[in-house]
Design a protein around this motif. Structure first.
Motif, PDB file in Angstrom:
ATOM      1  N   GLY A 114      32.095  35.255  50.564  1.00 38.19           N
ATOM      2  CA  GLY A 114      33.323  35.787  50.754  1.00 38.19           C
ATOM      3  C   GLY A 114      33.095  37.138  49.654  1.00 38.19           C
ATOM      4  O   GLY A 114      32.293  37.473  49.227  1.00 38.19           O
ATOM      5  N   GLN A 115      34.529  37.806  49.780  1.00 43.50           N
ATOM      6  CA  GLN A 115      34.489  39.027  48.818  1.00 43.50           C
ATOM      7  C   GLN A 115      35.036  38.724  47.294  1.00 43.50           C
ATOM      8  O   GLN A 115      34.716  39.580  46.464  1.00 43.50           O
ATOM      9  CB  GLN A 115      35.752  39.789  49.562  1.00 43.50           C
ATOM     10  N   GLY A 116      35.637  37.483  47.157  1.00 45.96           N
ATOM     11  CA  GLY A 116      35.723  37.080  45.992  1.00 45.96           C
ATOM     12  C   GLY A 116      37.456  37.198  45.432  1.00 45.96           C
ATOM     13  O   GLY A 116      38.042  37.855  46.023  1.00 45.96           O
ATOM     14  N   THR A 117      37.739  36.583  44.413  1.00 45.93           N
ATOM     15  CA  THR A 117      38.960  36.668  43.910  1.00 45.93           C
ATOM     16  C   THR A 117      38.903  36.493  42.361  1.00 45.93           C
ATOM     17  O   THR A 117      38.279  35.662  41.911  1.00 45.93           O
ATOM     18  CB  THR A 117      39.861  35.232  44.566  1.00 45.93           C
ATOM     19  N   GLN A 118      39.829  37.517  41.710  1.00 45.06           N
ATOM     20  CA  GLN A 118      39.577  37.655  40.265  1.00 45.06           C
ATOM     21  C   GLN A 118      40.394  36.593  39.409  1.00 45.06           C
ATOM     22  O   GLN A 118      41.441  36.471  39.718  1.00 45.06           O
ATOM     23  CB  GLN A 118      39.881  39.060  39.961  1.00 45.06           C
ATOM     24  N   VAL A 119      39.844  36.019  38.504  1.00 41.34           N
ATOM     25  CA  VAL A 119      40.316  35.183  37.596  1.00 41.34           C
ATOM     26  C   VAL A 119      40.234  35.551  36.191  1.00 41.34           C
ATOM     27  O   VAL A 119      38.957  36.105  35.629  1.00 41.34           O
ATOM     28  CB  VAL A 119      39.742  33.716  37.727  1.00 41.34           C
ATOM     29  N   THR A 120      41.434  35.936  35.501  1.00 39.26           N
ATOM     30  CA  THR A 120      41.338  36.716  34.202  1.00 39.26           C
ATOM     31  C   THR A 120      42.053  35.490  33.034  1.00 39.26           C
ATOM     32  O   THR A 120      43.210  35.002  33.507  1.00 39.26           O
ATOM     33  CB  THR A 120      41.970  37.723  34.104  1.00 39.26           C
ATOM     34  N   VAL A 121      41.454  34.892  32.365  1.00 34.49           N
ATOM     35  CA  VAL A 121      41.970  34.176  31.311  1.00 34.49           C
ATOM     36  C   VAL A 121      42.208  34.736  29.874  1.00 34.49           C
ATOM     37  O   VAL A 121      41.087  35.343  29.244  1.00 34.49           O
ATOM     38  CB  VAL A 121      41.054  32.769  30.886  1.00 34.49           C
ATOM     39  N   SER A 122      43.381  34.928  29.477  1.00 38.67           N
ATOM     40  CA  SER A 122      43.616  35.348  28.081  1.00 38.67           C
ATOM     41  C   SER A 122      43.961  34.567  26.901  1.00 38.67           C
ATOM     42  O   SER A 122      44.471  33.511  27.157  1.00 38.67           O
ATOM     43  CB  SER A 122      44.507  36.598  28.065  1.00 38.67           C
ATOM     44  N   ALA A 123      43.476  34.952  25.701  1.00 43.67           N
ATOM     45  CA  ALA A 123      43.758  34.067  24.537  1.00 43.67           C
ATOM     46  C   ALA A 123      45.413  33.980  24.395  1.00 43.67           C
ATOM     47  O   ALA A 123      46.026  35.038  24.487  1.00 43.67           O
ATOM     48  CB  ALA A 123      43.016  34.388  23.336  1.00 43.67           C
TER      49      ALA A 123
END
Length: 123
Positions: A114-123
């Protein structure tokens, strides 16, 4: 031809959860493995989790074992990745992929992406 479409990514803080979805269309052989990979910024793509297209038998990378759960809904032809206790180091583009063989972990074993999905985890 297999088509895979991911969804469910987003931005969260550490300790929170996200659930990714991968909807599959096209012909998928019963012996196939559906997998999740991730690619952190500036780093190589790495295996996260896999599951049989027919049946179950999930398996995980050591870095996510105990925190992530891969599952599927056969009627919806959708594979999920439940991600709990997220860490900053889980930040990545998450991609769904299919391999024609069971138990694959190598990127080269997966021929449909697939094209992907972005996951961003911040403190």
């Amino acid at each position: 031809q297999v088509q895979l479409v991911e969804s469910g990514g987003g931005s969260v803080q550490t300790g929170n959860s996200l659930k990714l979805s991968c909807e599959a269309s096209g012909r998928i052989y019963t012996s196939s493995t559906m997998g999740w990979f991730r690619q952190p910024p500036g780093k190589e793509r790495e295996f996260v989790a896999g599951i049989r297209w027919t049946g179950n038998s999930p398996y995980y990378s050591d870095s996510v074992k105990g925190r992530f759960t891969i599952s599927k809904d056969d009627a919806k032809r959708t594979v999920y990745l439940q991600m709990d206790s997220l860490k900053v180091e889980d930040t990545a583009l998450y991609l769904c992929a299919r391999s024609p063989q069971w138990g694959s972990r190598r990127m080269s074993d997966f021929g449909s992406w697939g094209q992907g999905t972005q996951v961003t985890v911040s403190a």
